[in-house]
Design a protein around this motif. Structure first.
Motif, PDB file in Angstrom:
ATOM      1  N   GLU A 152      -5.912   6.132  -9.011  1.00  0.00           N
ATOM      2  CA  GLU A 152      -6.128   4.930  -8.198  1.00  0.00           C
ATOM      3  C   GLU A 152      -5.560   3.730  -8.922  1.00  0.00           C
ATOM      4  O   GLU A 152      -5.674   3.613 -10.139  1.00  0.00           O
ATOM      5  CB  GLU A 152      -7.619   4.698  -7.923  1.00  0.00           C
ATOM      6  N   MET A 153      -4.948   2.828  -8.167  1.00  0.00           N
ATOM      7  CA  MET A 153      -4.566   1.511  -8.671  1.00  0.00           C
ATOM      8  C   MET A 153      -4.915   0.481  -7.614  1.00  0.00           C
ATOM      9  O   MET A 153      -4.586   0.642  -6.443  1.00  0.00           O
ATOM     10  CB  MET A 153      -3.071   1.425  -9.000  1.00  0.00           C
TER      11      MET A 153
ATOM     12  N   ALA B 245      -6.553   0.322 -12.887  1.00  0.00           N
ATOM     13  CA  ALA B 245      -5.925   1.626 -12.691  1.00  0.00           C
ATOM     14  C   ALA B 245      -6.665   2.675 -13.515  1.00  0.00           C
ATOM     15  O   ALA B 245      -7.116   2.405 -14.639  1.00  0.00           O
ATOM     16  CB  ALA B 245      -4.452   1.596 -13.089  1.00  0.00           C
TER      17      ALA B 245
ATOM     18  N   ILE C 245       1.542  -4.220 -13.093  1.00  0.00           N
ATOM     19  CA  ILE C 245       1.742  -2.813 -12.740  1.00  0.00           C
ATOM     20  C   ILE C 245       2.472  -2.091 -13.869  1.00  0.00           C
ATOM     21  O   ILE C 245       2.064  -1.003 -14.315  1.00  0.00           O
ATOM     22  CB  ILE C 245       2.521  -2.695 -11.427  1.00  0.00           C
TER      23      ILE C 245
ATOM     24  N   LYS D 209       0.829  -1.193   0.000  1.00  0.00           N
ATOM     25  CA  LYS D 209       0.000   0.000   0.000  1.00  0.00           C
ATOM     26  C   LYS D 209       0.871   1.253   0.000  1.00  0.00           C
ATOM     27  O   LYS D 209       1.838   1.344   0.750  1.00  0.00           O
ATOM     28  CB  LYS D 209      -0.932   0.021   1.216  1.00  0.00           C
TER      29      LYS D 209
ATOM     30  N   ASN E 187      -2.625   6.170  -3.157  1.00  0.00           N
ATOM     31  CA  ASN E 187      -3.513   5.837  -4.281  1.00  0.00           C
ATOM     32  C   ASN E 187      -3.322   4.417  -4.805  1.00  0.00           C
ATOM     33  O   ASN E 187      -3.901   4.065  -5.835  1.00  0.00           O
ATOM     34  CB  ASN E 187      -3.336   6.823  -5.444  1.00  0.00           C
ATOM     35  N   THR E 188      -2.525   3.612  -4.139  1.00  0.00           N
ATOM     36  CA  THR E 188      -2.237   2.263  -4.638  1.00  0.00           C
ATOM     37  C   THR E 188      -2.416   1.228  -3.540  1.00  0.00           C
ATOM     38  O   THR E 188      -1.881   1.374  -2.442  1.00  0.00           O
ATOM     39  CB  THR E 188      -0.798   2.174  -5.179  1.00  0.00           C
TER      40      THR E 188
ATOM     41  N   ASN F  64      -5.550  -6.181 -12.037  1.00  0.00           N
ATOM     42  CA  ASN F  64      -5.069  -4.842 -11.715  1.00  0.00           C
ATOM     43  C   ASN F  64      -5.937  -3.825 -12.425  1.00  0.00           C
ATOM     44  O   ASN F  64      -6.082  -3.865 -13.653  1.00  0.00           O
ATOM     45  CB  ASN F  64      -3.613  -4.674 -12.142  1.00  0.00           C
TER      46      ASN F  64
END
Length: 206
Positions: free
Chosen positions: A64-65, A87, A50, A15, A18-19, A85
């Motif tokens: 955000e991801m 994003a 990623i 963490k 935003n991830t 994932n």
């Protein structure tokens, strides 16, 4: 056939601003070398997702991801999982979801590609493409262009007694379709599956 109990899965999280990336790690295997090999491959795939997000969206920052995973099969020495994932860029109308999957033999640590599930010279590409094409017609899936055939290394996972082929967003269909998925009963593939492969294991009723 001797089946083992399901492997233990531990959830890890990375963490930062935003991830949030949640990913699984295998725990408790008697062979630590095999366990480490599997876990390293999972982490490598998480990192590739990623990197692909940044490349696909030509971005150096995301609003955000979110990375998540699902365990699809964890039995009979077969572990099959998906890594997702999502994003979204700042002020973008919508984000992008990517998904990759891994299927392991937990006794040997082998990671299967699609070709590894089928007998040599079985022409699995044509057989699976015909099934996918039929499902596209039956389910009236909107396409960007007429479907021809799957890739030799098409994305897949195993869920109970089904082989699930899937496509990335925009690979064959518009954005609103999401990631098109095509479940295929393993019993429809008995003529072409490897007798020592994971599909044959899942097709066994014992």
């Amino acid at each position: 056939m001797n089946f083992s109990f399901p492997v233990e899965i531990i959830i890890y999280a990375h963490k930062e601003e935003n991830t949030k990336i949640y990913y699984p790690q295998v725990h408790g295997l008697s062979n630590i070398t095999i366990q480490q090999k599997m876990n390293e491959q999972i982490i490598d795939e998480v990192n590739k997702l990623i990197d692909t997000q940044y490349a696909e969206q030509n971005a150096n920052h995301f609003a955000e991801m979110l990375g998540t995973f699902e365990i699809k099969t964890n039995e009979r020495n077969i572990l099959s999982l998906t890594l997702s994932n999502y994003a979204i860029r700042d002020f973008a109308a919508h984000g992008l979801t990517l998904m990759k999957s891994l299927t392991f033999n937990t006794e040997t640590g082998m990671s299967y590609d699609l070709k590894d599930l089928f007998k040599p010279n079985s022409n699995y590409i044509e057989a699976l493409s015909n099934i996918v094409n039929k499902q596209i017609d039956e389910r009236k899936i909107s396409l960007l262009e007429p479907f021809t055939k799957i890739r030799p290394d098409q994305d897949f996972y195993i869920a109970d007694k089904a082989l699930v082929l899937y496509f990335q967003q925009y690979e064959i269909a518009p954005y609103y379709v999401g990631l098109p998925m095509f479940p295929i009963s393993v019993f429809k593939l008995t003529n072409i599956m490897r007798e020592d492969g994971p599909l044959a294991v899942m097709a066994t009723n014992s």
